[in-house]
Motif scaffolding. Structure first.
Motif, PDB file in Angstrom:
ATOM      1  N   ALA A  61      36.047  40.564  46.363  1.00 56.56           N
ATOM      2  CA  ALA A  61      36.274  40.941  44.966  1.00 56.56           C
ATOM      3  C   ALA A  61      37.766  41.073  44.661  1.00 56.56           C
ATOM      4  N   ILE A  62      38.554  41.572  45.602  1.00 57.10           N
ATOM      5  CA  ILE A  62      40.002  41.671  45.393  1.00 57.10           C
ATOM      6  C   ILE A  62      40.607  40.276  45.299  1.00 57.10           C
ATOM      7  N   ASP A  63      40.218  39.397  46.224  1.00 58.50           N
ATOM      8  CA  ASP A  63      40.728  38.021  46.201  1.00 58.50           C
ATOM      9  C   ASP A  63      40.388  37.335  44.888  1.00 58.50           C
ATOM     10  N   ARG A  64      39.155  37.542  44.427  1.00 61.35           N
ATOM     11  CA  ARG A  64      38.732  36.914  43.166  1.00 61.35           C
ATOM     12  C   ARG A  64      39.511  37.470  41.979  1.00 61.35           C
ATOM     13  N   LEU A  65      39.703  38.773  41.938  1.00 65.71           N
ATOM     14  CA  LEU A  65      40.447  39.360  40.826  1.00 65.71           C
ATOM     15  C   LEU A  65      41.871  38.823  40.768  1.00 65.71           C
ATOM     16  N   ILE A  66      42.548  38.794  41.901  1.00 63.96           N
ATOM     17  CA  ILE A  66      43.921  38.271  41.927  1.00 63.96           C
ATOM     18  C   ILE A  66      43.920  36.783  41.567  1.00 63.96           C
ATOM     19  N   GLY A  67      43.022  36.016  42.175  1.00 56.85           N
ATOM     20  CA  GLY A  67      42.957  34.577  41.917  1.00 56.85           C
ATOM     21  C   GLY A  67      42.683  34.258  40.455  1.00 56.85           C
ATOM     22  N   GLU A  68      41.745  34.977  39.861  1.00 54.51           N
ATOM     23  CA  GLU A  68      41.415  34.727  38.457  1.00 54.51           C
ATOM     24  C   GLU A  68      42.516  35.215  37.520  1.00 54.51           C
ATOM     25  N   CYS A  69      43.227  36.262  37.915  1.00 53.99           N
ATOM     26  CA  CYS A  69      44.371  36.710  37.123  1.00 53.99           C
ATOM     27  C   CYS A  69      45.436  35.619  37.090  1.00 53.99           C
TER      28      CYS A  69
END
Length: 179
Positions: free
Chosen positions: A41-49
């Motif tokens: 979830a952290i990776d996805r949040l940063i990636g999508e940001c």
């Protein structure tokens, strides 16, 4: 390029980029209880940001599934790094990333054990997990995927691999997603 938890240029991210990243996160549903480091979830949040700034994500479906984001940045390497740093800082400022302590490592361990059991059930190569105490003492020495990909992480690719250990890793994510 995969996001990292350090600002490669050092210092504070550009104020305008940081404001934009904060605005993007303000529009997202973020968990109140926080997310342990290393969770997808952290990776996805940063990636999508980073993606929200118009940076093209290579293989977006594979990026979301694996949590490893690769960007087409051409001659804008410094700008993409600055955006990445702003997204990391904005997320950190929101307190979404749990503080790493023995309780956090217990959460990570229990999640990894669930993934390990799933990998075993689905016939993927695994190594035996350490005890909880050993994991807490050395939390970066074991993951459920170490038997599949070794000590390396599946980063610095421009597309999901079609064969070899990293292909097996990507395949395993379909049955046993990262926590």
């Amino acid at each position: 390029m995969r996001w990292s938890t350090s600002n490669p240029g050092g210092g504070i991210p550009d104020g305008g980029l940081l404001d934009e990243a904060r605005a993007w996160f303000a529009g997202q549903e973020l968990p109140d209880e926080g997310i342990p480091p290393g969770f997808i979830a952290i990776d996805r949040l940063i990636g999508e940001c980073v993606r929200s700034f118009g940076v093209e994500v290579l293989e977006p479906e594979a990026a979301y599934r694996s949590g490893f984001y690769y960007y087409r940045f051409g001659d804008q390497f410094e700008r993409v790094n600055a955006i990445n740093a702003a997204c990391e800082r904005a997320l950190a400022d929101l307190g979404v990333l749990l503080i790493v302590d023995p309780n956090t490592f217990t959460i990570i361990y229990e999640s990894y054990i669930a993934v390990h059991d799933c990998l075993v059930e689905n016939g993927f190569p695994v190594t035996d997990p350490p005890t909880l105490e050993t994991f807490i003492d050395s939390p970066h020495s074991w993951t459920p995927w170490v038997g599949m990909i070794g000590d390396s992480s599946p980063g610095l690719l421009v597309e999901p691999p079609s064969n070899g250990p990293l292909a097996t890793y990507y395949e395993s994510l379909l049955s046993c997603p990262r926590p």
